[in-house]
Structure formats: structure tokens, C-alpha cells
Design a protein around this motif. Structure first.
Motif, PDB file in Angstrom:
ATOM      1  N   UNK A  72       0.844  -1.191   0.000  1.00 52.62           N
ATOM      2  CA  UNK A  72       0.000   0.000   0.000  1.00 52.62           C
ATOM      3  C   UNK A  72       0.880   1.243   0.000  1.00 52.62           C
ATOM      4  N   UNK A  73       0.465   2.291  -0.707  1.00 47.69           N
ATOM      5  CA  UNK A  73       1.215   3.544  -0.735  1.00 47.69           C
ATOM      6  C   UNK A  73       1.102   4.297   0.575  1.00 47.69           C
ATOM      7  N   UNK A  74       0.032   4.061   1.307  1.00 52.15           N
ATOM      8  CA  UNK A  74      -0.163   4.693   2.608  1.00 52.15           C
ATOM      9  C   UNK A  74      -0.140   3.624   3.691  1.00 52.15           C
ATOM     10  N   UNK A  75       0.346   3.958   4.863  1.00 51.70           N
ATOM     11  CA  UNK A  75       0.419   2.950   5.934  1.00 51.70           C
ATOM     12  C   UNK A  75      -0.975   2.538   6.424  1.00 51.70           C
ATOM     13  N   UNK A  76      -1.158   1.240   6.543  1.00 49.29           N
ATOM     14  CA  UNK A  76      -2.386   0.682   7.113  1.00 49.29           C
ATOM     15  C   UNK A  76      -1.971  -0.113   8.341  1.00 49.29           C
ATOM     16  N   UNK A  77      -2.030   0.541   9.494  1.00 50.20           N
ATOM     17  CA  UNK A  77      -1.539  -0.051  10.732  1.00 50.20           C
ATOM     18  C   UNK A  77      -2.684  -0.700  11.512  1.00 50.20           C
TER      19      UNK A  77
END
Length: 216
Positions: A72-77
């Protein structure tokens, strides 16, 4: 006859072909022939720099789930285990979160305890209802047995009769209360009195009614 100076040579060293209608690269502004007009064909240096810059500037976040190659280009925490996951495995159940595994037995134990409490309450209620029903049935059976074996005083009259308060005459057993109230000659008409007494089956009435007159 002089040679016309038309066209330009391809800037690729191994080619150097003179093209009368050369192509100019919009990235490096170089001149190339038809064969080397694309960036890939002449290994455009500006395109390489642009790609490296984009690669260096962009960051991807690989999924931490086992055997998953998603990024993913953005963090998915995950808020529990604080690991990166793709959108497919972002939920705790989807990536088998280690923190969730710790909570599951506790929740199951709590659910089991609540279920036992509810079952015990339902059982006590149903048991109470069964007990009340059994007690009522036992009382009915006891009453039936009492009636079956009961023996009264045989010297007592057999019937409880209504008698005229003045003459002592026993009224008909089939007279209804409505008829006793409605008939003008009936003792109960307009709020009159009547004598209720045990008399023998063969007796037609009371001989002496003086004992039944109320003393004031």
C-alpha cells in the motif's frame, strides 16, 4: 553538384544514421532516427533519472501477513499489533492478529459464564413452575381421596332446603333464584326473607318457624 545539407544524424553512437525527418526526444532533447525515437530505444538519460527519482521518493508499505505480497502507498496499521497490512488483511480477523488471539479465550469464557447464569435462572423458573403445578395436582388428588373415603353423620338431613319464613313450607328444589325474586307470592320478592334449613327428603316443610324469627 553540391550535396544538400538536409536532416540530422542519430545521436546513438552505434547508429549515427542520417535521417531527413529526425525525431527530437521531449525528455533529453536529443535527435534520433525512426528506430531510436522512443526513450527505451535510445536509453534516455532523463527518463532514467526521472525513474530513479520517483523510486527514491515513493515509499510502499508491504503487508505483514504471511505469504501476502500486497503493498500500500499509505500505511495501514493494525491498532493492536501495530503492523502494516494491505487493505485485504487490515482487519484483525483477516490477518489473525496475535493480540486478538489473547482476547478470544477471555471473551469465550465470559460468554460461557453468562450463558450458564441465564440457563440456571431459566432452570430455576421452570422448576418453580413445575413444583407449583405438582403441588396443585397433589392437592386435587388429596381432595378426591378425602371425598371418596369421607363418611358424615348419617343422622343429619340429606338436603338443604329453602323454606317460607311464615308458613315453613319447603320451596321446590327446581325453583330458580330468578323465579323466587320475580314472582309476587315468592318470599324473596321485593327483598323478603327466606329460611335456609336442612330438612328430611320426605318432609314438606318446617312445623315451627318461631325459632327462626330474629330477636331484636
Amino acid at each position: 553538384m553540391a550535396e544538400l545539407d538536409i536532416g540530422k544524424h542519430c545521436q546513438v553512437d552505434s547508429c549515427n544514421l542520417k535521417d531527413f525527418l529526425p525525431f527530437v526526444c521531449d525528455s533529453c532533447s536529443g535527435v534520433y532516427c525512426l528506430e531510436h525515437r522512443s526513450r527505451e530505444a535510445h536509453s534516455c538519460p532523463e527518463e532514467t533519472v526521472t525513474r530513479e527519482t520517483k523510486a527514491a521518493g515513493s515509499t510502499s508499505y508491504p503487508c505483514s501477513f504471511e505469504d501476502c505480497k500486497g503493498k500500500e502507498l499509505l500505511p495501514v496499521l493494525c491498532p493492536q499489533c501495530e503492523k502494516h497490512f494491505c487493505l485485504t488483511h487490515r482487519h484483525q480477523d483477516d490477518h489473525k492478529c496475535e493480540k486478538l488471539e489473547v482476547q478470544k479465550p477471555r471473551m469465550a469464557a465470559t460468554k460461557e459464564l453468562v450463558q450458564k447464569i441465564l440457563e440456571s435462572k431459566d432452570g430455576s423458573k421452570s422448576k418453580g413452575r413445575r413444583g407449583a403445578k405438582n403441588a396443585a395436582t397433589a392437592a386435587k388428588v388429596a381432595l378426591m381421596k378425602l371425598k371418596l373415603h369421607a363418611a358424615g353423620d348419617k343422622g343429619l338431613p340429606q338436603k338443604l332446603r329453602l323454606c317460607h319464613p311464615e308458613t315453613g313450607q319447603a320451596l321446590q328444589m327446581d325453583d330458580s333464584l330468578l323465579s323466587l325474586l320475580a314472582h309476587p307470592e315468592a318470599p324473596l320478592h321485593n327483598g323478603g326473607n327466606v329460611i335456609l334449613e336442612y330438612v328430611d327428603n320426605e318432609c314438606t316443610g318446617l312445623k315451627d318457624v318461631s325459632d327462626y324469627i330474629a330477636q331484636t
